[in-house]
Design an enzyme around this catalytic site. Sequence first.
Site, short mmCIF file in Angstrom:
data_model
loop_
_atom_site.label_atom_id
_atom_site.label_comp_id
_atom_site.label_asym_id
_atom_site.label_seq_id
_atom_site.Cartn_x
_atom_site.Cartn_y
_atom_site.Cartn_z
N LYS A 153 65.53 47.05 34.00
CA LYS A 153 64.52 47.16 32.93
C LYS A 153 65.13 47.81 31.69
O LYS A 153 65.48 48.97 31.70
CB LYS A 153 63.34 48.02 33.40
CG LYS A 153 62.18 47.93 32.41
CD LYS A 153 61.20 49.05 32.51
CE LYS A 153 61.48 50.20 31.58
NZ LYS A 153 61.44 49.89 30.15
N GLU A 228 72.06 59.75 33.91
CA GLU A 228 72.77 60.07 32.66
C GLU A 228 71.70 60.45 31.65
O GLU A 228 70.93 59.60 31.20
CB GLU A 228 73.55 58.84 32.16
CG GLU A 228 74.63 58.34 33.11
CD GLU A 228 75.80 59.31 33.23
OE1 GLU A 228 75.98 60.18 32.36
OE2 GLU A 228 76.54 59.21 34.22
N CYS A 262 73.81 59.74 22.74
CA CYS A 262 73.70 60.94 23.57
C CYS A 262 74.87 61.89 23.34
O CYS A 262 74.77 63.09 23.58
CB CYS A 262 73.60 60.55 25.04
SG CYS A 262 74.95 59.48 25.55
N GLU A 365 66.84 68.58 22.03
CA GLU A 365 67.47 67.33 21.61
C GLU A 365 66.55 66.61 20.62
O GLU A 365 65.45 66.19 20.97
CB GLU A 365 67.73 66.42 22.82
CG GLU A 365 68.55 65.20 22.45
CD GLU A 365 68.73 64.21 23.60
OE1 GLU A 365 67.78 63.96 24.34
OE2 GLU A 365 69.85 63.68 23.74
P1 NDP Z 1 63.55 57.55 27.89
O1 NDP Z 1 63.84 58.54 28.95
O2 NDP Z 1 62.26 57.65 27.17
O3 NDP Z 1 63.63 56.07 28.45
C1 NDP Z 1 64.75 55.57 29.15
C2 NDP Z 1 64.30 54.39 29.99
O4 NDP Z 1 63.43 54.87 31.01
C3 NDP Z 1 63.50 53.35 29.21
O5 NDP Z 1 63.79 52.07 29.70
C4 NDP Z 1 62.09 53.75 29.53
O6 NDP Z 1 61.18 52.71 29.35
C5 NDP Z 1 62.23 54.13 30.99
N1 NDP Z 1 61.15 54.97 31.53
C6 NDP Z 1 60.30 55.79 30.89
N2 NDP Z 1 59.44 56.35 31.78
C7 NDP Z 1 59.77 55.89 33.01
C8 NDP Z 1 59.27 56.09 34.33
N3 NDP Z 1 58.24 56.89 34.57
N4 NDP Z 1 59.86 55.45 35.34
C9 NDP Z 1 60.91 54.64 35.13
N5 NDP Z 1 61.42 54.39 33.90
C10 NDP Z 1 60.87 55.01 32.84
O7 NDP Z 1 64.78 57.63 26.90
P2 NDP Z 1 64.91 56.91 25.50
O8 NDP Z 1 64.80 55.43 25.71
O9 NDP Z 1 64.03 57.58 24.53
O10 NDP Z 1 66.46 57.20 25.18
C11 NDP Z 1 66.89 58.36 24.57
C12 NDP Z 1 67.39 59.35 25.59
O11 NDP Z 1 68.41 58.78 26.37
C13 NDP Z 1 68.00 60.57 24.94
O12 NDP Z 1 67.57 61.74 25.61
C14 NDP Z 1 69.49 60.37 25.15
O13 NDP Z 1 70.24 61.57 25.15
C15 NDP Z 1 69.51 59.69 26.46
N6 NDP Z 1 70.77 58.96 26.65
C16 NDP Z 1 71.68 59.46 27.54
C17 NDP Z 1 72.92 58.85 27.68
C18 NDP Z 1 73.92 59.36 28.66
O14 NDP Z 1 74.83 58.60 29.02
N7 NDP Z 1 73.84 60.58 29.16
C19 NDP Z 1 73.28 57.66 26.87
C20 NDP Z 1 72.22 57.23 26.00
C21 NDP Z 1 71.03 57.86 25.90
P3 NDP Z 1 60.37 52.61 27.97
O15 NDP Z 1 61.35 52.67 26.85
O16 NDP Z 1 59.72 51.33 28.08
O17 NDP Z 1 59.44 53.79 27.98
#
Ligand code: NDP
Length: 462
Positions: A153, A228, A262, A365
């Site tokens: 997803k 991650e 990130c 963040e």
């Molecule tokens: P989110 O945590 O909001 O979302 C990440 C993914 O999880 C999306 O596909 C989201 O769907 C999905 N999601 C949300 N809620 C649920 C749930 N209850 N169950 C399963 N899946 C869920 O992150 P963002 O998309 O806002 O991305 C930014 C964040 O990602 C920042 O904190 C950044 O630091 C981190 N990040 C970390 C990296 C690393 O390698 N450590 C690399 C890149 C980013 P939907 O968008 O549809 O809500």
Amino acid sequence: MLDNLNPATGQIIAKIPNSNHADVAKATDAAKLALPNWRGLTKGERINWLNKIAQALEERSEDIAKTESMDTGKPIALARRVDAARSISNFRFFAKHAEQLTENKFTMADATNYVIRKPVGVVGLITPWNLPLYLLSWKVAPALVMGNTIVAKPSEMTPMTANLLAKTLHDIDFPKGVVNIVHGLGPSTGQAILEHPEICAISFTGGTETGKIVAKTAGPMFKKLSLELGGKNATIILDDADLETAATGAAKAAFTNSGQVCLCGSRVLIDAKIYDAFVPKFIDAVAAMKVGNPADESTDIGSVISQQHMEKVLSYIELAKQEGGTITHGGQRIIPNHASLQNGSFISPTVIENLSISSRCATEEIFGPVVTLHKFDSDFEAIEMANSTQYGLAGSIWTSDTTRGKQFAKQIDSGILWVNTWLHRDLRTPFGGVKNSGVGREGGDWSLNFFSELSNICVKDD
Ligand code: NDP
């Protein structure tokens, strides 16, 4: 259906299905059905498929870059250089890396142990919006090469390139059911993936708060988990740094992809002895960054991901003022001088001084084009400051003495550290964070280990 917007224009560019539990169940059934044949291929056959995928993506690389730029608001040059290029190289890299895998054998006086690798099974991949196809392919490639089938997803805000990957697989007659992309919202579609009992492993990249939900749901089901998560990374400028190089490097680390990586260095810690000499050079480097139309080749900073995210970032800038910070550069929304961009979510790169290292803006963040600057009086204080958040993902150290830089890096509680560089990646190295930045590592052997299970077969000698 859900609307998918281009954040630079505010226009709807696509509609995507808001999939439910039943859709996730169908995708999982397809993945289960495809598993025996896919895992039954030889490693060499799966490697050939990865190379075919890379080739087919390469033929569409301009399409990937344009689509990613439109879906995320990031500059086209960045989408070409990073998103498209890296999505292709992820498949090539894991194809090559898997070739080198060897099986361990331990000989005893009267028996031989053979350590073999098996796929985990059907795996769930959940990815964020900041580097959509780059981060998805970083999981898809190792999962496939190790013989797993996939339910994935992407973020509902950036579904387009995942769809492009699905179309590409279709066009090259990739075996059906091996990769299943399910679009929809995190709390419904994503949660259904976490909860599905036939999905044996979850590889998640996203925010720390969502990571807690993932762990809470999948942990008690004993699913294999890779998390991650977020970061609040420090860029540390030591007193012997080359100030021009450090200023340019720190600006790039802070504002690449509008600060929505990130690994971005959102706190710059500067030795007090060079603070007054460094800051004007840093501001000059930031001021030279061109904010505007993502489709323009010379743009350095595009829009942030959504209007809602822009408002969140702007609210942090207001909070910084309340916390006693001084906005030295930027600090506001920008409306570019282009008719189609009037409703876009653009923010000028923002530099904030005089905040306490423990303030909310310096510890939470923000994930936008905002950086805070802080002075330190000793190396000991710099290390304490760098380690003073809940996160531990990455950081960079700038110095003319690389031995000192390496020693310094050893004392920072982060998974990834650079000396005199940033975002310099060798895909064989471990990637991931400590503390609330995650659990586990991706990259090279670590990804191949995550996407496989080891079995030991002990054979008694005749
Ligand atoms: P989110 O945590 O909001 O979302 C990440 C993914 O999880 C999306 O596909 C989201 O769907 C999905 N999601 C949300 N809620 C649920 C749930 N209850 N169950 C399963 N899946 C869920 O992150 P963002 O998309 O806002 O991305 C930014 C964040 O990602 C920042 O904190 C950044 O630091 C981190 N990040 C970390 C990296 C690393 O390698 N450590 C690399 C890149 C980013 P939907 O968008 O549809 O809500």
